[in-house]
Design a protein around this motif. Sequence first.
Motif, short mmCIF file in Angstrom:
data_model
loop_
_atom_site.label_atom_id
_atom_site.label_comp_id
_atom_site.label_asym_id
_atom_site.label_seq_id
_atom_site.Cartn_x
_atom_site.Cartn_y
_atom_site.Cartn_z
N ASP A 43 0.82 -1.22 0.00
CA ASP A 43 0.00 0.00 0.00
C ASP A 43 0.85 1.27 0.00
O ASP A 43 0.62 2.16 -0.82
CB ASP A 43 -0.99 -0.01 1.16
CG ASP A 43 -2.09 -1.05 0.99
OD1 ASP A 43 -2.33 -1.48 -0.17
OD2 ASP A 43 -2.69 -1.45 1.99
N PRO A 44 1.86 1.39 0.89
CA PRO A 44 2.69 2.59 0.82
C PRO A 44 3.48 2.70 -0.49
O PRO A 44 3.69 3.80 -1.00
CB PRO A 44 3.63 2.48 2.02
CG PRO A 44 3.24 1.29 2.79
CD PRO A 44 2.16 0.57 2.05
N ALA A 45 3.90 1.56 -1.04
CA ALA A 45 4.63 1.60 -2.31
C ALA A 45 3.72 2.08 -3.44
O ALA A 45 4.14 2.87 -4.29
CB ALA A 45 5.20 0.22 -2.63
N ALA A 46 2.48 1.61 -3.44
CA ALA A 46 1.53 2.05 -4.47
C ALA A 46 1.27 3.55 -4.36
O ALA A 46 1.26 4.26 -5.36
CB ALA A 46 0.22 1.26 -4.35
N THR A 47 1.09 4.03 -3.14
CA THR A 47 0.86 5.45 -2.91
C THR A 47 2.05 6.28 -3.37
O THR A 47 1.90 7.31 -4.04
CB THR A 47 0.56 5.72 -1.42
OG1 THR A 47 -0.60 4.98 -1.04
CG2 THR A 47 0.35 7.19 -1.15
N MET A 48 3.26 5.82 -3.03
CA MET A 48 4.46 6.54 -3.43
C MET A 48 4.58 6.58 -4.96
O MET A 48 4.88 7.62 -5.54
CB MET A 48 5.70 5.89 -2.85
CG MET A 48 6.98 6.62 -3.23
SD MET A 48 8.48 5.65 -3.00
CE MET A 48 8.26 4.34 -4.19
N MET A 49 4.34 5.45 -5.62
CA MET A 49 4.44 5.41 -7.08
C MET A 49 3.39 6.30 -7.73
O MET A 49 3.67 6.98 -8.72
CB MET A 49 4.32 3.97 -7.58
CG MET A 49 5.53 3.12 -7.31
SD MET A 49 7.07 3.78 -8.01
CE MET A 49 6.69 3.83 -9.75
N LEU A 88 4.33 9.48 -10.21
CA LEU A 88 3.83 9.62 -11.58
C LEU A 88 3.20 10.98 -11.84
O LEU A 88 3.04 11.38 -12.99
CB LEU A 88 2.82 8.51 -11.90
CG LEU A 88 3.40 7.11 -12.06
CD1 LEU A 88 2.29 6.10 -12.32
CD2 LEU A 88 4.45 7.06 -13.16
N THR A 89 2.86 11.70 -10.77
CA THR A 89 2.25 13.02 -10.95
C THR A 89 3.30 14.13 -11.05
O THR A 89 2.96 15.26 -11.39
CB THR A 89 1.30 13.37 -9.78
OG1 THR A 89 2.06 13.50 -8.58
CG2 THR A 89 0.22 12.31 -9.63
#
Length: 89
Positions: free
Chosen positions: A37-43, A47-48
């Motif tokens: 979950d934290p990795a997905a949020t960071m990625m 990307l933004t």
Amino acid sequence: MPWADRPEFSHLTTPDRLRTAIETAGFEIDQWNDLTDPAATMMQTLLTLPPSTIGLQAFVPGFESKATNLTAALADGRLRAIQGLARTV
């Protein structure tokens, strides 16, 4: 998976199989953390950000699509980000 240019270059396994392989190789797991979950949020955040002239995109062909694939796979659960700490027994 995200960095592989062809399916035969992708060698992922499940967290359970990874843990079993580590333990079977003579290690004892001290910590096992699923950081998906934290990795997905960071990625998603990365990307933004505006494009940069330095960074992995300078060295990794197709980096933008690979980063997008990585982010999508983390977000939908196809890919897990596991942090493990093991020691020999």
